[in-house]
Write a protein that holds these residues in place. Sequence first.
Motif, PDB file in Angstrom:
ATOM      1  N   PRO A 105       0.837  -1.201   0.000  1.00 11.61           N
ATOM      2  CA  PRO A 105       0.000   0.000   0.000  1.00 11.61           C
ATOM      3  C   PRO A 105       0.875   1.255   0.000  1.00 11.61           C
ATOM      4  O   PRO A 105       1.982   1.257   0.541  1.00 11.61           O
ATOM      5  N   VAL A 106       0.383   2.291  -0.638  1.00 13.11           N
ATOM      6  CA  VAL A 106       1.105   3.564  -0.660  1.00 13.11           C
ATOM      7  C   VAL A 106       1.031   4.170   0.729  1.00 13.11           C
ATOM      8  O   VAL A 106      -0.034   4.233   1.342  1.00 13.11           O
ATOM      9  N   TYR A 107       2.185   4.606   1.222  1.00 11.03           N
ATOM     10  CA  TYR A 107       2.256   5.183   2.558  1.00 11.03           C
ATOM     11  C   TYR A 107       2.759   6.610   2.461  1.00 11.03           C
ATOM     12  O   TYR A 107       3.793   6.867   1.864  1.00 11.03           O
ATOM     13  N   MET A 108       1.987   7.521   3.022  1.00  9.02           N
ATOM     14  CA  MET A 108       2.413   8.920   3.115  1.00  9.02           C
ATOM     15  C   MET A 108       2.453   9.291   4.587  1.00  9.02           C
ATOM     16  O   MET A 108       1.437   9.219   5.275  1.00  9.02           O
ATOM     17  N   ASP A 109       3.622   9.646   5.049  1.00  4.61           N
ATOM     18  CA  ASP A 109       3.860   9.970   6.452  1.00  4.61           C
ATOM     19  C   ASP A 109       3.086  11.226   6.842  1.00  4.61           C
ATOM     20  O   ASP A 109       3.366  12.315   6.349  1.00  4.61           O
ATOM     21  N   GLU A 110       2.130  11.075   7.752  1.00  5.48           N
ATOM     22  CA  GLU A 110       1.297  12.206   8.171  1.00  5.48           C
ATOM     23  C   GLU A 110       2.007  13.155   9.136  1.00  5.48           C
ATOM     24  O   GLU A 110       1.463  14.209   9.469  1.00  5.48           O
ATOM     25  N   THR A 111       3.224  12.809   9.570  1.00  3.91           N
ATOM     26  CA  THR A 111       3.979  13.733  10.415  1.00  3.91           C
ATOM     27  C   THR A 111       4.596  14.859   9.588  1.00  3.91           C
ATOM     28  O   THR A 111       5.055  15.851  10.137  1.00  3.91           O
ATOM     29  N   VAL A 112       4.600  14.677   8.260  1.00  2.00           N
ATOM     30  CA  VAL A 112       5.120  15.693   7.343  1.00  2.00           C
ATOM     31  C   VAL A 112       3.931  16.513   6.828  1.00  2.00           C
ATOM     32  O   VAL A 112       2.931  15.933   6.405  1.00  2.00           O
ATOM     33  N   PRO A 113       4.022  17.840   6.847  1.00  2.00           N
ATOM     34  CA  PRO A 113       2.923  18.656   6.329  1.00  2.00           C
ATOM     35  C   PRO A 113       2.523  18.248   4.907  1.00  2.00           C
ATOM     36  O   PRO A 113       3.375  17.945   4.064  1.00  2.00           O
ATOM     37  N   GLU A 114       1.229  18.259   4.641  1.00  2.00           N
ATOM     38  CA  GLU A 114       0.678  17.799   3.373  1.00  2.00           C
ATOM     39  C   GLU A 114       1.233  18.539   2.160  1.00  2.00           C
ATOM     40  O   GLU A 114       1.380  17.964   1.081  1.00  2.00           O
ATOM     41  N   LYS A 115       1.588  19.803   2.331  1.00  2.00           N
ATOM     42  CA  LYS A 115       2.074  20.587   1.181  1.00  2.00           C
ATOM     43  C   LYS A 115       3.333  20.000   0.551  1.00  2.00           C
ATOM     44  O   LYS A 115       3.594  20.207  -0.628  1.00  2.00           O
ATOM     45  N   TYR A 116       4.118  19.255   1.329  1.00  2.00           N
ATOM     46  CA  TYR A 116       5.360  18.683   0.804  1.00  2.00           C
ATOM     47  C   TYR A 116       5.140  17.422  -0.028  1.00  2.00           C
ATOM     48  O   TYR A 116       6.083  16.897  -0.597  1.00  2.00           O
ATOM     49  N   TRP A 117       3.917  16.920  -0.111  1.00  4.37           N
ATOM     50  CA  TRP A 117       3.615  15.696  -0.843  1.00  4.37           C
ATOM     51  C   TRP A 117       3.027  15.977  -2.228  1.00  4.37           C
ATOM     52  O   TRP A 117       2.527  15.069  -2.879  1.00  4.37           O
ATOM     53  N   ASN A 118       3.093  17.211  -2.705  1.00  6.79           N
ATOM     54  CA  ASN A 118       2.459  17.555  -3.975  1.00  6.79           C
ATOM     55  C   ASN A 118       3.279  18.623  -4.690  1.00  6.79           C
ATOM     56  O   ASN A 118       3.659  19.622  -4.086  1.00  6.79           O
ATOM     57  N   GLU A 119       3.503  18.436  -5.993  1.00  7.08           N
ATOM     58  CA  GLU A 119       4.315  19.393  -6.755  1.00  7.08           C
ATOM     59  C   GLU A 119       3.640  20.745  -6.922  1.00  7.08           C
ATOM     60  O   GLU A 119       4.311  21.744  -7.180  1.00  7.08           O
ATOM     61  N   THR A 120       2.332  20.807  -6.769  1.00  8.48           N
ATOM     62  CA  THR A 120       1.645  22.090  -6.951  1.00  8.48           C
ATOM     63  C   THR A 120       1.515  22.877  -5.651  1.00  8.48           C
ATOM     64  O   THR A 120       1.254  24.079  -5.693  1.00  8.48           O
ATOM     65  N   THR A 121       1.716  22.229  -4.507  1.00  5.31           N
ATOM     66  CA  THR A 121       1.586  22.941  -3.231  1.00  5.31           C
ATOM     67  C   THR A 121       2.916  23.139  -2.506  1.00  5.31           C
ATOM     68  O   THR A 121       2.979  23.918  -1.559  1.00  5.31           O
ATOM     69  N   THR A 122       3.952  22.456  -2.935  1.00  3.53           N
ATOM     70  CA  THR A 122       5.242  22.592  -2.257  1.00  3.53           C
ATOM     71  C   THR A 122       5.807  23.993  -2.429  1.00  3.53           C
ATOM     72  O   THR A 122       5.567  24.644  -3.450  1.00  3.53           O
ATOM     73  N   ASP A 123       6.536  24.439  -1.423  1.00  2.04           N
ATOM     74  CA  ASP A 123       7.228  25.726  -1.541  1.00  2.04           C
ATOM     75  C   ASP A 123       8.737  25.521  -1.725  1.00  2.04           C
ATOM     76  O   ASP A 123       9.506  26.461  -1.662  1.00  2.04           O
TER      77      ASP A 123
END
Length: 141
Positions: A105-123
């Motif tokens: 299963p795909v795992y995305m660590d929820e301890t990391v802010p969501e913005k860092y998991w997407n190319e359109t929201t990352t800073d």
Amino acid sequence: MVRVLRRSFGVQFIFLFSAAVLLAGCSSGEPPTPSGMVHGSVTLNGKPYTNAAVTMISLQTGQAGSANIQDDGTYRILTPLWVGMYQVFLSPKLEDNLETAEPKPVYMDETVPEKYWNETTTDLICTIKEGDNEFVVELKK
């Protein structure tokens, strides 16, 4: 009959030689696209982070590269990327051997802010130059 064979061989040789010369001379005439290699480290609130892959994508060209973050928090993208600006974001770790590995299963660590998991929201933005590039990914809550 010997003459025909020699003549045929000579014609074939001239044809093959001409084709080789033409193919060798065929190029776009444009220089190769400048590129660079990227490596660095990833931290979350100042501590090494390891539970993902680093992905870089140019929104202008679509060029992209990705690498798993190692146990010490470092990464190295093994394919050269064209020079330019890249959005930097996290993605699930890449499987080492997709052919024999069981799907996970795909795992995305929820301890990391969501913005860092997407190319359109990352800073996070990396400018890649020719040659070697080091980019430290600093994740902050």
